[in-house]
Design a protein around this motif. Structure first.
Motif, PDB file in Angstrom:
ATOM      1  N   ARG A 125       0.821  -1.207   0.000  1.00  0.00           N
ATOM      2  CA  ARG A 125       0.000   0.000   0.000  1.00  0.00           C
ATOM      3  C   ARG A 125       0.855   1.257   0.000  1.00  0.00           C
ATOM      4  N   ARG A 126       2.049   1.181   0.584  1.00  0.00           N
ATOM      5  CA  ARG A 126       2.923   2.362   0.632  1.00  0.00           C
ATOM      6  C   ARG A 126       3.308   2.839  -0.754  1.00  0.00           C
ATOM      7  N   ARG A 127       3.283   1.935  -1.722  1.00  0.00           N
ATOM      8  CA  ARG A 127       3.671   2.336  -3.068  1.00  0.00           C
ATOM      9  C   ARG A 127       2.697   3.351  -3.657  1.00  0.00           C
ATOM     10  N   GLY A 128       1.416   3.227  -3.301  1.00  0.00           N
ATOM     11  CA  GLY A 128       0.450   4.209  -3.793  1.00  0.00           C
ATOM     12  C   GLY A 128       0.788   5.609  -3.343  1.00  0.00           C
ATOM     13  N   MET A 129       1.227   5.760  -2.091  1.00  0.00           N
ATOM     14  CA  MET A 129       1.603   7.081  -1.589  1.00  0.00           C
ATOM     15  C   MET A 129       2.887   7.572  -2.251  1.00  0.00           C
ATOM     16  N   ALA A 130       3.825   6.662  -2.496  1.00  0.00           N
ATOM     17  CA  ALA A 130       5.069   7.057  -3.163  1.00  0.00           C
ATOM     18  C   ALA A 130       4.773   7.541  -4.583  1.00  0.00           C
ATOM     19  N   LEU A 131       3.867   6.863  -5.269  1.00  0.00           N
ATOM     20  CA  LEU A 131       3.477   7.298  -6.608  1.00  0.00           C
ATOM     21  C   LEU A 131       2.793   8.660  -6.561  1.00  0.00           C
ATOM     22  N   ASP A 152       6.167   6.765 -12.020  1.00  0.00           N
ATOM     23  CA  ASP A 152       7.520   6.363 -11.623  1.00  0.00           C
ATOM     24  C   ASP A 152       8.251   5.603 -12.713  1.00  0.00           C
ATOM     25  N   HIS A 153       7.682   5.539 -13.926  1.00  0.00           N
ATOM     26  CA  HIS A 153       8.360   4.861 -15.026  1.00  0.00           C
ATOM     27  C   HIS A 153       9.661   5.603 -15.319  1.00  0.00           C
ATOM     28  N   LEU A 154      10.787   4.915 -15.268  1.00  0.00           N
ATOM     29  CA  LEU A 154      12.092   5.565 -15.297  1.00  0.00           C
ATOM     30  C   LEU A 154      12.282   6.491 -16.494  1.00  0.00           C
ATOM     31  N   PRO A 155      11.950   6.098 -17.735  1.00  0.00           N
ATOM     32  CA  PRO A 155      12.105   7.050 -18.840  1.00  0.00           C
ATOM     33  C   PRO A 155      11.273   8.317 -18.655  1.00  0.00           C
ATOM     34  N   VAL A 156      10.095   8.195 -18.039  1.00  0.00           N
ATOM     35  CA  VAL A 156       9.249   9.369 -17.800  1.00  0.00           C
ATOM     36  C   VAL A 156       9.893  10.287 -16.763  1.00  0.00           C
ATOM     37  N   VAL A 157      10.398   9.705 -15.664  1.00  0.00           N
ATOM     38  CA  VAL A 157      11.067  10.505 -14.638  1.00  0.00           C
ATOM     39  C   VAL A 157      12.277  11.228 -15.225  1.00  0.00           C
ATOM     40  N   LEU A 158      13.032  10.539 -16.077  1.00  0.00           N
ATOM     41  CA  LEU A 158      14.212  11.156 -16.680  1.00  0.00           C
ATOM     42  C   LEU A 158      13.826  12.266 -17.645  1.00  0.00           C
ATOM     43  N   TYR A 234      -7.854   1.081   2.670  1.00  0.00           N
ATOM     44  CA  TYR A 234      -6.970   1.176   3.833  1.00  0.00           C
ATOM     45  C   TYR A 234      -6.674   2.624   4.170  1.00  0.00           C
ATOM     46  N   GLY A 235      -7.712   3.444   4.178  1.00  0.00           N
ATOM     47  CA  GLY A 235      -7.539   4.824   4.613  1.00  0.00           C
ATOM     48  C   GLY A 235      -7.028   5.745   3.527  1.00  0.00           C
ATOM     49  N   LEU A 236      -6.918   5.276   2.289  1.00  0.00           N
ATOM     50  CA  LEU A 236      -6.473   6.134   1.200  1.00  0.00           C
ATOM     51  C   LEU A 236      -7.695   6.779   0.566  1.00  0.00           C
ATOM     52  N   ASP A 237      -7.547   8.023   0.147  1.00  0.00           N
ATOM     53  CA  ASP A 237      -8.664   8.663  -0.537  1.00  0.00           C
ATOM     54  C   ASP A 237      -8.122   9.486  -1.693  1.00  0.00           C
ATOM     55  N   GLY A 238      -9.022   9.887  -2.562  1.00  0.00           N
ATOM     56  CA  GLY A 238      -8.653  10.740  -3.682  1.00  0.00           C
ATOM     57  C   GLY A 238      -7.566  10.135  -4.541  1.00  0.00           C
ATOM     58  N   ASP A 239      -6.548  10.969  -4.851  1.00  0.00           N
ATOM     59  CA  ASP A 239      -5.457  10.533  -5.715  1.00  0.00           C
ATOM     60  C   ASP A 239      -4.696   9.367  -5.125  1.00  0.00           C
ATOM     61  N   ALA A 240      -4.539   9.330  -3.808  1.00  0.00           N
ATOM     62  CA  ALA A 240      -3.788   8.238  -3.191  1.00  0.00           C
ATOM     63  C   ALA A 240      -4.464   6.900  -3.449  1.00  0.00           C
ATOM     64  N   GLN A 243      -3.901   5.990  -7.092  1.00  0.00           N
ATOM     65  CA  GLN A 243      -2.559   5.476  -7.331  1.00  0.00           C
ATOM     66  C   GLN A 243      -2.404   4.072  -6.763  1.00  0.00           C
ATOM     67  N   ALA A 244      -3.028   3.798  -5.621  1.00  0.00           N
ATOM     68  CA  ALA A 244      -2.952   2.465  -5.049  1.00  0.00           C
ATOM     69  C   ALA A 244      -3.612   1.448  -5.956  1.00  0.00           C
ATOM     70  N   ALA A 245      -4.763   1.815  -6.519  1.00  0.00           N
ATOM     71  CA  ALA A 245      -5.450   0.897  -7.425  1.00  0.00           C
ATOM     72  C   ALA A 245      -4.627   0.639  -8.673  1.00  0.00           C
ATOM     73  N   ARG A 246      -3.991   1.697  -9.187  1.00  0.00           N
ATOM     74  CA  ARG A 246      -3.157   1.522 -10.373  1.00  0.00           C
ATOM     75  C   ARG A 246      -1.920   0.692 -10.041  1.00  0.00           C
ATOM     76  N   THR A 247      -1.425   0.820  -8.826  1.00  0.00           N
ATOM     77  CA  THR A 247      -0.301  -0.005  -8.395  1.00  0.00           C
ATOM     78  C   THR A 247      -0.687  -1.476  -8.414  1.00  0.00           C
ATOM     79  N   ALA A 248      -1.877  -1.781  -7.917  1.00  0.00           N
ATOM     80  CA  ALA A 248      -2.334  -3.169  -7.918  1.00  0.00           C
ATOM     81  C   ALA A 248      -2.438  -3.697  -9.341  1.00  0.00           C
ATOM     82  N   ALA A 249      -2.937  -2.869 -10.256  1.00  0.00           N
ATOM     83  CA  ALA A 249      -3.045  -3.303 -11.647  1.00  0.00           C
ATOM     84  C   ALA A 249      -1.676  -3.541 -12.256  1.00  0.00           C
TER      85      ALA A 249
END
Length: 277
Positions: A125-131, A152-158, A234-240, A243-249
Protein backbone atom coordinates in the motif's frame (compact mmCIF):
# COMPACT_ATOMS: atom_id res chain seq x y z
CA UNK A 1 30.06 -15.63 -10.80
CA UNK A 2 27.68 -12.81 -11.68
CA UNK A 3 27.72 -9.35 -10.15
CA UNK A 4 24.68 -9.95 -7.97
CA UNK A 5 26.04 -13.28 -6.80
CA UNK A 6 29.31 -11.59 -5.80
CA UNK A 7 27.30 -8.91 -4.00
CA UNK A 8 25.53 -11.52 -1.89
CA UNK A 9 28.68 -13.56 -1.32
CA UNK A 10 30.90 -10.65 -0.29
CA UNK A 11 28.10 -8.47 1.17
CA UNK A 12 29.27 -5.56 -0.95
CA UNK A 13 29.69 -4.57 -4.61
CA UNK A 14 33.14 -3.45 -5.73
CA UNK A 15 31.68 -1.98 -8.92
CA UNK A 16 29.64 0.49 -6.89
CA UNK A 17 32.67 2.02 -5.18
CA UNK A 18 34.74 1.39 -2.04
CA UNK A 19 33.03 0.21 1.10
CA UNK A 20 35.35 2.06 3.47
CA UNK A 21 34.49 5.58 4.56
CA UNK A 22 31.12 5.60 2.78
CA UNK A 23 30.22 9.02 1.36
CA UNK A 24 27.86 11.28 3.25
CA UNK A 25 24.44 11.79 1.73
CA UNK A 26 24.10 15.09 -0.12
CA UNK A 27 21.93 17.64 1.67
CA UNK A 28 19.72 20.27 0.08
CA UNK A 29 18.36 20.43 -3.49
CA UNK A 30 21.46 22.00 -5.05
CA UNK A 31 23.83 19.68 -3.21
CA UNK A 32 21.74 16.76 -4.35
CA UNK A 33 21.61 17.99 -7.92
CA UNK A 34 25.36 18.50 -8.32
CA UNK A 35 26.73 15.76 -6.05
CA UNK A 36 27.99 13.89 -9.13
CA UNK A 37 30.14 16.84 -10.18
CA UNK A 38 28.19 17.40 -13.41
CA UNK A 39 26.73 20.75 -14.39
CA UNK A 40 22.97 21.10 -14.72
CA UNK A 41 23.36 21.15 -18.51
CA UNK A 42 25.35 17.91 -18.50
CA UNK A 43 22.79 16.28 -16.21
CA UNK A 44 19.90 17.28 -18.44
CA UNK A 45 21.61 16.00 -21.57
CA UNK A 46 22.55 12.71 -19.92
CA UNK A 47 19.04 12.20 -18.56
CA UNK A 48 17.30 12.76 -21.89
CA UNK A 49 19.80 10.50 -23.68
CA UNK A 50 19.22 7.72 -21.14
CA UNK A 51 15.45 8.29 -21.26
CA UNK A 52 15.43 7.73 -25.02
CA UNK A 53 17.65 4.66 -24.73
CA UNK A 54 15.35 3.11 -22.13
CA UNK A 55 12.17 3.90 -24.04
CA UNK A 56 10.49 1.01 -25.84
CA UNK A 57 12.32 0.72 -29.20
CA UNK A 58 9.65 1.69 -31.68
CA UNK A 59 11.10 2.58 -35.11
CA UNK A 60 10.82 6.30 -34.29
CA UNK A 61 12.72 5.70 -31.06
CA UNK A 62 15.51 3.94 -32.92
CA UNK A 63 15.64 6.84 -35.38
CA UNK A 64 16.65 9.10 -32.46
CA UNK A 65 19.85 7.12 -31.89
CA UNK A 66 21.75 9.56 -34.09
CA UNK A 67 20.61 12.44 -31.89
CA UNK A 68 21.57 10.48 -28.78
CA UNK A 69 25.06 9.95 -30.21
CA UNK A 70 25.40 13.69 -30.78
CA UNK A 71 24.24 14.42 -27.24
CA UNK A 72 26.80 12.00 -25.82
CA UNK A 73 29.64 14.14 -27.17
CA UNK A 74 28.80 16.88 -24.65
CA UNK A 75 28.74 14.77 -21.46
CA UNK A 76 31.71 13.63 -19.36
CA UNK A 77 32.95 10.13 -18.57
CA UNK A 78 31.79 7.63 -17.49
CA UNK A 79 28.35 8.76 -18.66
CA UNK A 80 29.54 9.24 -22.24
CA UNK A 81 30.99 5.73 -22.51
CA UNK A 82 27.82 4.28 -20.98
CA UNK A 83 25.54 5.99 -23.51
CA UNK A 84 27.81 5.10 -26.43
CA UNK A 85 28.12 1.51 -25.20
CA UNK A 86 24.37 1.00 -25.30
CA UNK A 87 24.16 2.67 -28.70
CA UNK A 88 26.85 0.37 -30.10
CA UNK A 89 25.10 -2.69 -28.67
CA UNK A 90 21.75 -1.75 -30.26
CA UNK A 91 22.73 -0.08 -33.53
CA UNK A 92 22.44 -2.24 -36.62
CA UNK A 93 20.36 -4.97 -34.99
CA UNK A 94 17.02 -6.08 -36.38
CA UNK A 95 14.32 -3.84 -34.86
CA UNK A 96 12.03 -6.74 -33.96
CA UNK A 97 14.89 -8.55 -32.21
CA UNK A 98 15.66 -5.39 -30.20
CA UNK A 99 12.00 -5.08 -29.21
CA UNK A 100 11.86 -8.72 -28.10
CA UNK A 101 15.07 -8.26 -26.10
CA UNK A 102 13.65 -5.12 -24.47
CA UNK A 103 10.45 -6.90 -23.38
CA UNK A 104 12.42 -9.88 -22.06
CA UNK A 105 14.75 -7.56 -20.14
CA UNK A 106 12.30 -5.09 -18.64
CA UNK A 107 8.86 -6.71 -18.67
CA UNK A 108 9.46 -10.31 -17.59
CA UNK A 109 12.08 -9.96 -14.84
CA UNK A 110 11.38 -8.34 -11.48
CA UNK A 111 14.96 -7.11 -11.17
CA UNK A 112 14.62 -5.51 -14.60
CA UNK A 113 11.63 -3.39 -13.60
CA UNK A 114 11.61 0.19 -14.91
CA UNK A 115 9.12 1.37 -12.25
CA UNK A 116 11.19 2.98 -9.51
CA UNK A 117 8.80 2.62 -6.57
CA UNK A 118 8.47 -1.11 -7.16
CA UNK A 119 11.97 -1.60 -5.76
CA UNK A 120 11.47 0.64 -2.73
CA UNK A 121 7.92 -0.41 -1.83
CA UNK A 122 7.12 -3.55 -3.83
CA UNK A 123 3.48 -4.55 -4.10
CA UNK A 124 2.41 -2.77 -0.92
CA UNK A 125 0.00 0.00 0.00
CA UNK A 126 2.92 2.36 0.63
CA UNK A 127 3.67 2.34 -3.07
CA UNK A 128 0.45 4.21 -3.79
CA UNK A 129 1.60 7.08 -1.59
CA UNK A 130 5.07 7.06 -3.16
CA UNK A 131 3.48 7.30 -6.61
CA UNK A 132 1.30 10.15 -5.41
CA UNK A 133 4.34 12.10 -4.19
CA UNK A 134 5.93 11.77 -7.63
CA UNK A 135 2.70 12.83 -9.29
CA UNK A 136 2.58 15.89 -7.03
CA UNK A 137 6.14 16.80 -8.03
CA UNK A 138 5.00 16.70 -11.66
CA UNK A 139 2.00 18.90 -10.85
CA UNK A 140 4.16 21.42 -9.04
CA UNK A 141 6.15 21.76 -12.26
CA UNK A 142 2.91 22.28 -14.20
CA UNK A 143 2.64 18.77 -15.66
CA UNK A 144 -0.07 16.12 -15.58
CA UNK A 145 0.74 12.53 -16.45
CA UNK A 146 -1.88 10.52 -18.34
CA UNK A 147 -3.74 7.53 -16.97
CA UNK A 148 -1.93 5.17 -19.37
CA UNK A 149 1.37 5.44 -17.46
CA UNK A 150 2.50 5.30 -13.85
CA UNK A 151 4.54 8.38 -12.90
CA UNK A 152 7.52 6.36 -11.62
CA UNK A 153 8.36 4.86 -15.03
CA UNK A 154 12.09 5.56 -15.30
CA UNK A 155 12.10 7.05 -18.84
CA UNK A 156 9.25 9.37 -17.80
CA UNK A 157 11.07 10.51 -14.64
CA UNK A 158 14.21 11.16 -16.68
CA UNK A 159 12.26 13.14 -19.27
CA UNK A 160 10.77 15.20 -16.46
CA UNK A 161 14.19 15.84 -14.92
CA UNK A 162 15.76 16.73 -18.27
CA UNK A 163 13.09 18.98 -19.73
CA UNK A 164 11.12 20.38 -16.82
CA UNK A 165 12.55 20.38 -13.28
CA UNK A 166 16.08 19.11 -12.72
CA UNK A 167 15.99 19.54 -8.93
CA UNK A 168 12.73 17.65 -8.41
CA UNK A 169 13.79 15.02 -10.91
CA UNK A 170 17.06 14.51 -9.05
CA UNK A 171 15.11 14.21 -5.80
CA UNK A 172 12.94 11.42 -7.24
CA UNK A 173 15.97 9.56 -8.56
CA UNK A 174 17.85 9.97 -5.28
CA UNK A 175 14.89 8.69 -3.28
CA UNK A 176 14.99 5.53 -5.39
CA UNK A 177 18.79 5.18 -5.60
CA UNK A 178 18.98 1.56 -4.30
CA UNK A 179 16.51 0.38 -6.93
CA UNK A 180 18.45 2.13 -9.70
CA UNK A 181 21.64 0.48 -8.46
CA UNK A 182 20.03 -2.96 -8.32
CA UNK A 183 18.80 -2.47 -11.88
CA UNK A 184 22.35 -1.55 -12.96
CA UNK A 185 23.75 -4.65 -11.26
CA UNK A 186 21.10 -6.86 -12.82
CA UNK A 187 21.74 -5.53 -16.34
CA UNK A 188 25.47 -6.10 -15.84
CA UNK A 189 24.74 -9.62 -14.62
CA UNK A 190 22.81 -10.56 -17.78
CA UNK A 191 25.19 -8.66 -20.11
CA UNK A 192 22.30 -6.50 -21.28
CA UNK A 193 22.87 -3.97 -24.06
CA UNK A 194 21.08 -1.45 -21.82
CA UNK A 195 23.65 -1.76 -19.03
CA UNK A 196 25.59 1.23 -20.37
CA UNK A 197 22.51 3.42 -20.08
CA UNK A 198 22.31 2.60 -16.36
CA UNK A 199 26.02 3.28 -15.95
CA UNK A 200 25.39 6.72 -17.44
CA UNK A 201 22.40 7.31 -15.18
CA UNK A 202 24.29 6.30 -12.03
CA UNK A 203 27.09 8.68 -13.02
CA UNK A 204 24.61 11.56 -12.59
CA UNK A 205 23.68 10.53 -9.03
CA UNK A 206 25.44 10.92 -5.67
CA UNK A 207 27.74 8.02 -4.72
CA UNK A 208 26.15 5.20 -2.76
CA UNK A 209 26.31 5.70 0.99
CA UNK A 210 26.18 3.04 3.69
CA UNK A 211 22.39 3.21 3.91
CA UNK A 212 22.09 2.73 0.15
CA UNK A 213 24.44 -0.26 0.19
CA UNK A 214 22.42 -1.92 2.93
CA UNK A 215 19.21 -1.34 0.96
CA UNK A 216 20.73 -2.76 -2.25
CA UNK A 217 21.93 -5.84 -0.40
CA UNK A 218 18.51 -6.35 1.18
CA UNK A 219 16.81 -6.00 -2.20
CA UNK A 220 19.24 -8.47 -3.77
CA UNK A 221 18.65 -10.98 -0.98
CA UNK A 222 14.92 -10.62 -0.39
CA UNK A 223 13.45 -8.77 -3.35
CA UNK A 224 10.79 -6.04 -3.06
CA UNK A 225 8.10 -6.38 -0.42
CA UNK A 226 4.77 -7.99 -1.17
CA UNK A 227 1.34 -7.94 0.45
CA UNK A 228 -1.26 -10.65 0.04
CA UNK A 229 -4.11 -8.20 0.64
CA UNK A 230 -5.51 -5.71 -1.83
CA UNK A 231 -4.51 -2.06 -1.93
CA UNK A 232 -7.97 -0.51 -1.67
CA UNK A 233 -9.86 0.36 1.52
CA UNK A 234 -6.97 1.18 3.83
CA UNK A 235 -7.54 4.82 4.61
CA UNK A 236 -6.47 6.13 1.20
CA UNK A 237 -8.66 8.66 -0.54
CA UNK A 238 -8.65 10.74 -3.68
CA UNK A 239 -5.46 10.53 -5.72
CA UNK A 240 -3.79 8.24 -3.19
CA UNK A 241 -6.51 5.62 -3.59
CA UNK A 242 -6.33 6.00 -7.36
CA UNK A 243 -2.56 5.48 -7.33
CA UNK A 244 -2.95 2.46 -5.05
CA UNK A 245 -5.45 0.90 -7.42
CA UNK A 246 -3.16 1.52 -10.37
CA UNK A 247 -0.30 0.00 -8.39
CA UNK A 248 -2.33 -3.17 -7.92
CA UNK A 249 -3.05 -3.30 -11.65
CA UNK A 250 0.66 -2.88 -12.38
CA UNK A 251 1.51 -5.87 -10.24
CA UNK A 252 0.27 -8.46 -12.71
CA UNK A 253 1.26 -10.76 -14.30
CA UNK A 254 2.96 -12.22 -11.21
CA UNK A 255 6.26 -12.90 -13.00
CA UNK A 256 6.78 -9.31 -14.11
CA UNK A 257 7.16 -5.95 -12.44
CA UNK A 258 4.03 -4.64 -14.11
CA UNK A 259 2.16 -4.58 -17.38
CA UNK A 260 3.33 -1.02 -18.04
CA UNK A 261 7.03 -1.87 -18.09
CA UNK A 262 7.24 -2.27 -21.86
CA UNK A 263 5.03 0.72 -22.61
CA UNK A 264 6.22 3.05 -25.38
CA UNK A 265 7.54 5.55 -22.82
CA UNK A 266 7.72 9.33 -22.95
CA UNK A 267 7.25 11.65 -25.87
CA UNK A 268 10.56 13.37 -26.73
CA UNK A 269 10.90 16.76 -25.08
CA UNK A 270 12.46 20.02 -26.13
CA UNK A 271 15.42 20.31 -23.78
CA UNK A 272 14.85 24.03 -23.45
CA UNK A 273 11.25 23.64 -22.25
CA UNK A 274 10.82 24.25 -18.57
CA UNK A 275 14.31 25.58 -18.02
CA UNK A 276 14.79 28.65 -15.87
CA UNK A 277 15.83 31.72 -17.80
Amino acid sequence: MGTLARLLTRRGDAGAGPTASAPRRARGPLGLLHASGMTTEQLRVTWIAVSWLLTYPHPETIERFGTVRSLAASIPEPARDGVLGTLEALTGRDAVAVQEDYVDTFDTRRRGCLHLTYFSHGDTRRRGMALLRIKQDFRTAGLEIGDDELPDHLPVVLEFAAGHDAERGAKILRANRPGVELLRLHLADISSPWHGALVALCATLPPLDAEDRAAVLKLAEEGPEEETVGLDGYGLDGDAADQAARTAAASSPPDSCGSHAAAPGPVPVDLMRGRPS
